[in-house]
Design an enzyme around this catalytic site. Structure first.
Site, PDB file in Angstrom:
ATOM      1  N   ALA A  25      29.350   7.581 -40.959  1.00  0.00           N
ATOM      2  CA  ALA A  25      30.793   7.681 -40.713  1.00  0.00           C
ATOM      3  C   ALA A  25      31.282   9.035 -41.186  1.00  0.00           C
ATOM      4  CB  ALA A  25      31.545   6.559 -41.431  1.00  0.00           C
ATOM      5  N   GLY A  28      38.336  11.802 -43.570  1.00  0.00           N
ATOM      6  CA  GLY A  28      39.146  12.987 -43.806  1.00  0.00           C
ATOM      7  C   GLY A  28      38.663  13.832 -44.965  1.00  0.00           C
ATOM      8  N   MET A  29      37.882  13.244 -45.909  1.00  0.00           N
ATOM      9  CA  MET A  29      37.450  13.972 -47.089  1.00  0.00           C
ATOM     10  C   MET A  29      35.939  14.106 -47.197  1.00  0.00           C
ATOM     11  SD  MET A  29      40.119  12.474 -49.917  1.00  0.00           S
ATOM     12  CE  MET A  29      39.835  10.779 -49.475  1.00  0.00           C
ATOM     13  N   THR A  31      31.762  12.928 -45.342  1.00  0.00           N
ATOM     14  CA  THR A  31      30.920  12.327 -44.312  1.00  0.00           C
ATOM     15  C   THR A  31      29.842  11.520 -45.020  1.00  0.00           C
ATOM     16  OG1 THR A  31      31.304  14.197 -42.814  1.00  0.00           O
ATOM     17  CG2 THR A  31      29.423  12.768 -42.333  1.00  0.00           C
ATOM     18  N   ASP A 141      43.210   4.178 -54.466  1.00  0.00           N
ATOM     19  CA  ASP A 141      43.169   4.240 -52.997  1.00  0.00           C
ATOM     20  C   ASP A 141      42.615   2.928 -52.439  1.00  0.00           C
ATOM     21  OD1 ASP A 141      43.561   5.348 -50.517  1.00  0.00           O
ATOM     22  OD2 ASP A 141      41.704   6.491 -50.502  1.00  0.00           O
TER      23      ASP A 141
END
Length: 657
Positions: A25, A28-29, A31, A141
């Site tokens: 996957a 945004g921050m 891989t 988060d």
């Protein structure tokens, strides 16, 4: 096009340890890749931060610190962090690989969850967050993307501490909020502050989404959603899903209170409430069906009718359905009933008591039935798996049997933290609600895993490194050392020594034989050079040439001094001419060594003496001394000029040791 094929990391060996197999996957921050840990021969998930983050020193420092904290967090519902490192411009985490899908993927595929199933997902999530909160950590988060549902049904929370590391970067605050604003608490939006109650708020939002299939707030921009988190009260699930159980409304309302003081103190407190709610929910886990209101007939009699209402929590023997009042007490308001056809009065009087008693009996039966049904639904025979982690496995098994479990002992597993013989984990996990008689597997710790250093003596360095890696150890430095017994390039010994038990993953250094080192015999007399080389295990060969140097001395050699060679190697030596008629001793040019008037000194013979003592003796006799290394054993093996020769004072004498 398959983006995996174009990813530069796929197929590479990261940090000399992780062979990247495929890309799982990209976010945004970071891989996430599937990789093989070649040292421990296991599949892992490697999360590689994007270059924009990895190039920020503040992020890297915070990231390393957070990784160390998360690695110390051991809980069955937390994705374990194995390793952290950097490889060039890549900053990465090595984590437990959990085959399955994210909770977000599951939500997209199936939509909202029934009430009991929603709680069965949230309970392990809250258990993971509770363990982190007790360890002083905050996730920051919490969202479905960070909850993994394994193929075998296990629930795992991932990315502890990553959001905190992001706060140290130069990324804009907006850039971080876009992906998680739907779950941010009011205090995170207004001040950026976050504690355990902020995680509770996000968990409440996630429970709302599981129950209703959507987030409570939607907007065209992240800021519009953030505004609603700060100024609005999160609606209860029943506002979108009529008939949702009141217990769920209460749980969501408490968790998402705008004032942090109004929320549960941490995830453990919310976990207790969630477990209680799950216990009290009916087995049919869907929303409670709404009870439609009965039609109200027109006319005065309608004012006296009482209709059944939706059941409310209360004692099981509470009367939930009551008979119609007008059938028990007659018409209300003193009004006469409508006129009836003329008939004899006596039969009418006989029918009324019979009807009244029949209806009263029917009402009593209904009340008893409702009470018995409520009692049956209120009986919860399920039991919870106790928290046994860290207890003695034998005592834990006894406790579990007393609670109604069928206990089975699983295969012990190595662990660095839990002592040998204590419970490492249970299946099902603690807090899970099950039926009495359920099989509970108790897996004990086998203690720290220790590996015996394998015997690699006599192997080449590459073969030794492979054998160490196969044993779960890390090959360390390689040091070369001269040896006249071990063939060149073979391992002489290891550090720690062969057979010593060491922690898995420990570093083992190698000492490799350099074979023999070629002595320096240049300038040495032939006889002494021959003896020196043969003593060291070499075969000397001599070639003479005309030279004005001192006769019969070595002026060249092949191989060169200090070269690594094998024992028995042939050494080719070039000598100055041994019979040189033009060379004369000093007394042959008018000097007489026996003449007291001549100032000459006889050179002492210092061969086979300690080099330090030999130097001192020559200097005391008035000689200048030059020391050269041949075998390097500290004993003089040759000298020139030879001992017993008369020479002028100050003559230089070269000695080899």
């Amino acid at each position: 096009m398959d983006t995996t094929l174009t990813d530069p990391l796929v197929g590479k060996l990261l940090d000399g340890r992780y062979r990247v197999e495929s890309r799982i996957a990209r976010g945004g921050m970071a891989t996430v890749y599937l990789a093989l840990d070649i040292r421990l021969d296991r599949m892992v998930a490697v999360k590689v931060m994007h270059r924009t983050l990895a190039e920020d020193p503040a992020f890297v420092r915070r990231f390393i610190g957070e990784a160390k904290s998360v690695a110390s967090l051991s809980h069955p519902n937390v994705v374990h962090v194995f390793d952290q490192g950097t490889d060039g411009g890549n900053v990465y985490l090595s984590m437990e690989y959990v085959p399955g899908r994210t909770l977000r993927d599951v939500l997209r595929a199936r939509g909202r969850f029934p009430a009991r199933e929603a709680l069965e997902v949230m309970i392990p999530v809250l258990a993971a967050l509770g363990a982190a909160h007790q360890a002083g950590m905050v996730h920051r988060d919490v969202k479905p993307e960070n909850v993994l549902i394994a193929d075998d049904g296990r629930v795992k929370v991932v990315d502890f501490g990553l959001a905190r590391a992001i706060e140290a970067t130069n990324q804009t605050r907006t850039g971080v909020m876009i992906g998680t604003i739907g779950y941010m608490s009011p205090e995170q939006v207004t001040s950026g502050a976050a504690d355990a109650r902020s995680d509770v708020y996000a968990a409440g939002i996630m429970l709302f989404e599981l129950l209703t299939g959507r987030q409570p707030y939607e907007g065209d921009t992240p800021m519009s959603v953030a505004y609603r988190h700060v100024h609005d009260t999160v609606p209860v699930p029943s506002a979108l899903l009529p008939g949702s159980h009141p217990l769920l409304d209460t749980l969501v309302a408490q968790a998402t209170a705008r004032d942090p003081a109004g929320r549960p103190a941490d995830a453990t407190a919310m976990l207790v409430a969630a477990v209680d709610a799950h216990r009290m929910l009916p087995r049919e886990s869907g929303p409670v069906p709404a009870v439609p209101a009965a039609p109200v007939p027109a006319g005065p009699a309608a004012a006296t009718q009482v209709h059944p209402a939706a059941p409310a929590p209360g004692p099981v023997n509470q009367t939930l359905i009551q008979p119609r009042a007008d059938l028990l007490t007659g018409p209300a308001g003193g009004q006469a009933p409508p006129a009836a056809p003329a008939a004899p009065a006596a039969p009418k009087e006989r029918r009324r008591p019979r009807a009244r008693w029949f209806l009263i009996g029917l009402a009593v039966v209904m009340v008893i039935a409702v009470g018995v049904t409520g009692w049956l639904f209120s009986q919860d025979t399920s039991i919870k798996v106790p928290y046994l982690i860290g207890q003695n496995a034998t005592l834990a098994a006894t406790e579990a049997k007393q609670r109604g479990f069928v206990v089975e002992e699983g295969k012990a597993e190595n662990d660095e933290k839990v002592p040998k013989g204590n419970v490492l984990r249970t299946e099902p996990t603690s807090g899970t609600e099950v039926e009495p008689g359920t099989k509970l597997i108790i897996i004990a710790s086998a203690g720290p895993k220790r590996v015996a250093v394998p015997n690699v003596v006599g192997l080449s360095a590459p073969d030794a490194r492979v054998k160490l890696a196969e044993a779960g150890l890390v090959p360390g430095s390689v040091r070369r050392q001269a040896s006249d017994t071990v063939p060149r390039d073979q391992v002489m010994r290891t550090s720690p020594a062969v057979g010593n038990p060491v922690k898995e993953g420990s570093k083992v250094n190698l000492v490799v034989s350099a074979g023999l080192v070629m002595p320096d015999v240049k300038g040495m007399p032939r006889d002494q050079a021959d003896q020196t080389l043969r003593t060291a295990g070499f075969v000397p060969e001599f070639v003479e040439q005309v030279d004005a140097a001192q006769p019969c001395t070595v002026i060249a050699q092949d191989p060169q001094p200090n070269t690594e060679v094998d024992k028995g190697a042939v050494v080719r030596l070039t000598l100055s001419q041994c019979a040189n008629p033009e060379w004369h001793w000093p007394w042959e040019n008018g000097q007489n060594p026996n003449d007291p008037g001549q100032n000459v000194i006889v050179i002492p013979n210092i061969v086979f003496k300690d080099v330090k003592a030999a130097r001192q003796e020559l200097q005391t006799a008035g000689m200048r001394v030059k020391v050269k290394k041949a075998l390097g054993r500290g004993v003089v093996v040759a000298q020139i000029p030879a001992g017993g020769q008369p020479v002028p004072p100050g003559t230089e004498v070269t000695i080899w040791h």
